[in-house]
Write a protein that holds these residues in place. Structure first.
Motif, PDB file in Angstrom:
ATOM      1  N   GLN A 174      22.111  72.011 -45.940  1.00 29.03           N
ATOM      2  CA  GLN A 174      23.474  71.623 -46.345  1.00 29.03           C
ATOM      3  C   GLN A 174      23.602  71.589 -47.869  1.00 29.03           C
ATOM      4  O   GLN A 174      24.607  72.044 -48.424  1.00 29.03           O
ATOM      5  N   ILE A 175      22.582  71.061 -48.544  1.00 33.59           N
ATOM      6  CA  ILE A 175      22.618  71.036 -50.018  1.00 33.59           C
ATOM      7  C   ILE A 175      22.616  72.466 -50.551  1.00 33.59           C
ATOM      8  O   ILE A 175      23.410  72.821 -51.428  1.00 33.59           O
ATOM      9  N   VAL A 176      21.711  73.282 -50.013  1.00 36.55           N
ATOM     10  CA  VAL A 176      21.638  74.682 -50.444  1.00 36.55           C
ATOM     11  C   VAL A 176      22.982  75.375 -50.206  1.00 36.55           C
ATOM     12  O   VAL A 176      23.487  76.105 -51.066  1.00 36.55           O
ATOM     13  N   GLY A 177      23.565  75.114 -49.054  1.00 35.52           N
ATOM     14  CA  GLY A 177      24.828  75.774 -48.702  1.00 35.52           C
ATOM     15  C   GLY A 177      25.955  75.457 -49.679  1.00 35.52           C
ATOM     16  O   GLY A 177      26.799  76.319 -49.956  1.00 35.52           O
ATOM     17  N   ARG A 178      25.954  74.257 -50.223  1.00 36.12           N
ATOM     18  CA  ARG A 178      27.017  73.880 -51.175  1.00 36.12           C
ATOM     19  C   ARG A 178      26.894  74.642 -52.493  1.00 36.12           C
ATOM     20  O   ARG A 178      27.848  74.704 -53.263  1.00 36.12           O
ATOM     21  N   HIS A 179      25.710  75.189 -52.766  1.00 36.10           N
ATOM     22  CA  HIS A 179      25.479  75.887 -54.044  1.00 36.10           C
ATOM     23  C   HIS A 179      25.007  77.327 -53.803  1.00 36.10           C
ATOM     24  O   HIS A 179      24.444  77.941 -54.705  1.00 36.10           O
ATOM     25  N   ARG A 180      25.241  77.833 -52.615  1.00 35.61           N
ATOM     26  CA  ARG A 180      24.629  79.100 -52.197  1.00 35.61           C
ATOM     27  C   ARG A 180      24.934  80.261 -53.137  1.00 35.61           C
ATOM     28  O   ARG A 180      24.108  81.154 -53.321  1.00 35.61           O
ATOM     29  N   ASP A 181      26.120  80.276 -53.732  1.00 35.34           N
ATOM     30  CA  ASP A 181      26.508  81.409 -54.575  1.00 35.34           C
ATOM     31  C   ASP A 181      25.698  81.487 -55.862  1.00 35.34           C
ATOM     32  O   ASP A 181      25.684  82.520 -56.529  1.00 35.34           O
ATOM     33  N   ARG A 182      25.004  80.388 -56.211  1.00 37.22           N
ATOM     34  CA  ARG A 182      24.257  80.373 -57.474  1.00 37.22           C
ATOM     35  C   ARG A 182      22.750  80.290 -57.256  1.00 37.22           C
ATOM     36  O   ARG A 182      21.993  80.151 -58.206  1.00 37.22           O
ATOM     37  N   ILE A 183      22.318  80.342 -55.992  1.00 42.95           N
ATOM     38  CA  ILE A 183      20.873  80.342 -55.689  1.00 42.95           C
ATOM     39  C   ILE A 183      20.508  81.753 -55.244  1.00 42.95           C
ATOM     40  O   ILE A 183      21.015  82.252 -54.231  1.00 42.95           O
ATOM     41  N   ARG A 184      19.621  82.406 -55.997  1.00 41.03           N
ATOM     42  CA  ARG A 184      19.302  83.808 -55.706  1.00 41.03           C
ATOM     43  C   ARG A 184      18.303  83.941 -54.560  1.00 41.03           C
ATOM     44  O   ARG A 184      18.357  84.890 -53.787  1.00 41.03           O
ATOM     45  N   HIS A 185      17.338  82.998 -54.497  1.00 43.63           N
ATOM     46  CA  HIS A 185      16.245  83.200 -53.541  1.00 43.63           C
ATOM     47  C   HIS A 185      15.489  81.889 -53.364  1.00 43.63           C
ATOM     48  O   HIS A 185      15.413  81.085 -54.292  1.00 43.63           O
ATOM     49  N   ILE A 186      14.920  81.710 -52.173  1.00 43.54           N
ATOM     50  CA  ILE A 186      14.045  80.569 -51.899  1.00 43.54           C
ATOM     51  C   ILE A 186      12.672  81.117 -51.493  1.00 43.54           C
ATOM     52  O   ILE A 186      12.577  81.974 -50.601  1.00 43.54           O
ATOM     53  N   PHE A 187      11.638  80.644 -52.159  1.00 42.31           N
ATOM     54  CA  PHE A 187      10.260  81.042 -51.870  1.00 42.31           C
ATOM     55  C   PHE A 187       9.534  79.838 -51.262  1.00 42.31           C
ATOM     56  O   PHE A 187       9.601  78.740 -51.808  1.00 42.31           O
ATOM     57  N   PHE A 188       8.836  80.070 -50.152  1.00 44.40           N
ATOM     58  CA  PHE A 188       8.093  78.976 -49.531  1.00 44.40           C
ATOM     59  C   PHE A 188       6.752  79.470 -49.001  1.00 44.40           C
ATOM     60  O   PHE A 188       6.471  80.677 -49.006  1.00 44.40           O
ATOM     61  N   GLY A 189       5.913  78.540 -48.549  1.00 46.25           N
ATOM     62  CA  GLY A 189       4.580  78.878 -48.037  1.00 46.25           C
ATOM     63  C   GLY A 189       4.353  78.196 -46.701  1.00 46.25           C
ATOM     64  O   GLY A 189       5.203  78.254 -45.819  1.00 46.25           O
ATOM     65  N   HIS A 190       3.191  77.580 -46.529  1.00 38.30           N
ATOM     66  CA  HIS A 190       2.875  76.703 -45.408  1.00 38.30           C
ATOM     67  C   HIS A 190       2.564  77.441 -44.106  1.00 38.30           C
ATOM     68  O   HIS A 190       1.684  77.021 -43.371  1.00 38.30           O
ATOM     69  N   CYS A 191       3.278  78.505 -43.778  1.00 37.69           N
ATOM     70  CA  CYS A 191       3.131  79.162 -42.474  1.00 37.69           C
ATOM     71  C   CYS A 191       1.986  80.177 -42.458  1.00 37.69           C
ATOM     72  O   CYS A 191       1.581  80.617 -41.380  1.00 37.69           O
ATOM     73  N   HIS A 192       1.500  80.592 -43.613  1.00 35.19           N
ATOM     74  CA  HIS A 192       0.431  81.598 -43.691  1.00 35.19           C
ATOM     75  C   HIS A 192       0.859  82.880 -42.975  1.00 35.19           C
ATOM     76  O   HIS A 192       0.037  83.543 -42.335  1.00 35.19           O
ATOM     77  N   LEU A 193       2.140  83.191 -43.053  1.00 38.85           N
ATOM     78  CA  LEU A 193       2.733  84.350 -42.367  1.00 38.85           C
ATOM     79  C   LEU A 193       3.738  85.023 -43.285  1.00 38.85           C
ATOM     80  O   LEU A 193       4.460  84.337 -44.013  1.00 38.85           O
ATOM     81  N   PRO A 194       3.864  86.349 -43.220  1.00 35.86           N
ATOM     82  CA  PRO A 194       4.988  86.986 -43.913  1.00 35.86           C
ATOM     83  C   PRO A 194       6.282  86.708 -43.146  1.00 35.86           C
ATOM     84  O   PRO A 194       6.376  86.997 -41.954  1.00 35.86           O
ATOM     85  N   LEU A 195       7.236  86.107 -43.813  1.00 40.56           N
ATOM     86  CA  LEU A 195       8.501  85.737 -43.179  1.00 40.56           C
ATOM     87  C   LEU A 195       9.651  86.092 -44.117  1.00 40.56           C
ATOM     88  O   LEU A 195       9.516  85.984 -45.330  1.00 40.56           O
ATOM     89  N   ALA A 196      10.767  86.506 -43.537  1.00 44.48           N
ATOM     90  CA  ALA A 196      11.969  86.752 -44.326  1.00 44.48           C
ATOM     91  C   ALA A 196      13.164  86.290 -43.517  1.00 44.48           C
ATOM     92  O   ALA A 196      13.176  86.397 -42.295  1.00 44.48           O
ATOM     93  N   GLY A 197      14.155  85.761 -44.193  1.00 41.33           N
ATOM     94  CA  GLY A 197      15.352  85.305 -43.501  1.00 41.33           C
ATOM     95  C   GLY A 197      16.323  84.751 -44.516  1.00 41.33           C
ATOM     96  O   GLY A 197      16.331  85.168 -45.676  1.00 41.33           O
ATOM     97  N   SER A 198      17.117  83.793 -44.077  1.00 35.23           N
ATOM     98  CA  SER A 198      18.042  83.176 -45.021  1.00 35.23           C
ATOM     99  C   SER A 198      18.214  81.703 -44.679  1.00 35.23           C
ATOM    100  O   SER A 198      18.004  81.282 -43.541  1.00 35.23           O
TER     101      SER A 198
END
Ligand code: FE2
Ligand code: FE2
Length: 274
Positions: A174-198
């Motif tokens: 919800q926080i991300v959604g309020r500012h979505r037009d100014r956030i280019r990308h989110i990078f995360f880890g933890h899963c030890h897997l190649p993942l892509a989405g939104s």
């Protein structure tokens, strides 16, 4: 602009192995590979699980490695890290709330480094204090922003993995959604897997770590799954109107054939002739 994304380096005692692999050795191999191909990167970010047990010696060793590394590095902590031990070695990364959150400006945007660690659990949390910090950072600057965090901010639909996801993920989105037009990308880890989405409309990617690898075994409902897939790091290119994300499998030891070489010609004839 070029950025390096590493995750889940899981450092442990010298000579110790996880999944039959030596995390310190693999981290050094990753750094060597990065310097060979990407010495011109503007920034490298490691999105957590820096130490497998949160041991002081791991953080000291990491600091020595990074002090000698020519590319600027920023760090997030993960569920395997111990915040207090980490901050005893990297005190400059403590924010006003006592968390490992920070800001780093690059040519591609303002990087926000988030702390999703919650003591005594492998799941992630983004509590009210952290939500307020993020909302403030996203409000006080025009952006664009790049977000870095350890835990996955959206479900993977792998049951055992989602039990230890960011448990506040809906509120986070919800926080991300309020500012979505100014956030280019989110990078995360933890899963030890190649993942892509939104995430609330913002592109998000993850990758295998530099040591042990997971596997998306959807038939397994109770336990996390591991594999011998190659150790990896990420290379990200930011253009004026695009972002390209690679997962470089530096641990791959098989052949790599370059077009025009003898190996390539042999391989091409064997495999492509009808
Ligand atoms: Fe991890
Ligand atoms: Fe993790």
């Amino acid at each position: 602009m070029k950025l390096i994304h590493l995750s889940d380096i899981h450092l442990t005692t010298p000579g110790g192995t996880i999944g039959g692999r030596n995390p310190r050795l693999n981290f050094e191999r990753a750094l060597t590979h990065i310097l060979r191909d990407h010495h011109d990167a503007e920034l490298m970010v490691i999105t957590g699980d820096l130490s497998d047990w949160g041991d002081l010696d791991d953080y000291r060793w990491l600091k020595n490695q990074l002090d000698a590394f020519p590319i600027p590095v920023r760090l997030c902590i993960g569920n395997h890290d111990r915040r207090d031990v980490f901050l005893s070695v990297f005190p400059e990364l403590r924010d006003d709330d006592g968390l490992v959150q920070g800001v780093f400006d690059t040519a591609a945007g303002r990087c926000l480094l988030l702390d999703t660690n919650e003591p005594e659990t492998h799941a992630g949390r983004y509590c009210d204090t952290r939500k307020a910090w993020l909302a403030q950072r996203l409000t006080e600057h025009p952006g664009p922003f790049l977000l870095f965090m350890h835990h996955n901010p959206m479900p993977t639909h792998l049951g055992p993995m989602d039990q230890i996801r960011l448990l506040d993920d809906a509120e986070f989105r919800q926080i991300v959604g309020r500012h979505r037009d100014r956030i280019r990308h989110i990078f995360f880890g933890h899963c030890h897997l190649p993942l892509a989405g939104s995430v609330a409309g913002v592109p998000a990617t993850s990758l295998r770590g530099t040591n042990h690898a997971s596997y998306p075994l959807f038939s397994e409902r109770r336990f996390l799954s591991a594999s011998d897939l190659p150790e990896s790091y990420g290379v990200v290119f930011f253009g004026g109107d695009y972002v390209t994300v690679h997962m470089v499998e530096f641990g791959y030891s098989g052949p790599i054939r370059t077009e025009g070489s003898t190996e390539y010609k042999d391989w091409n004839r064997e495999n492509m002739v009808r």
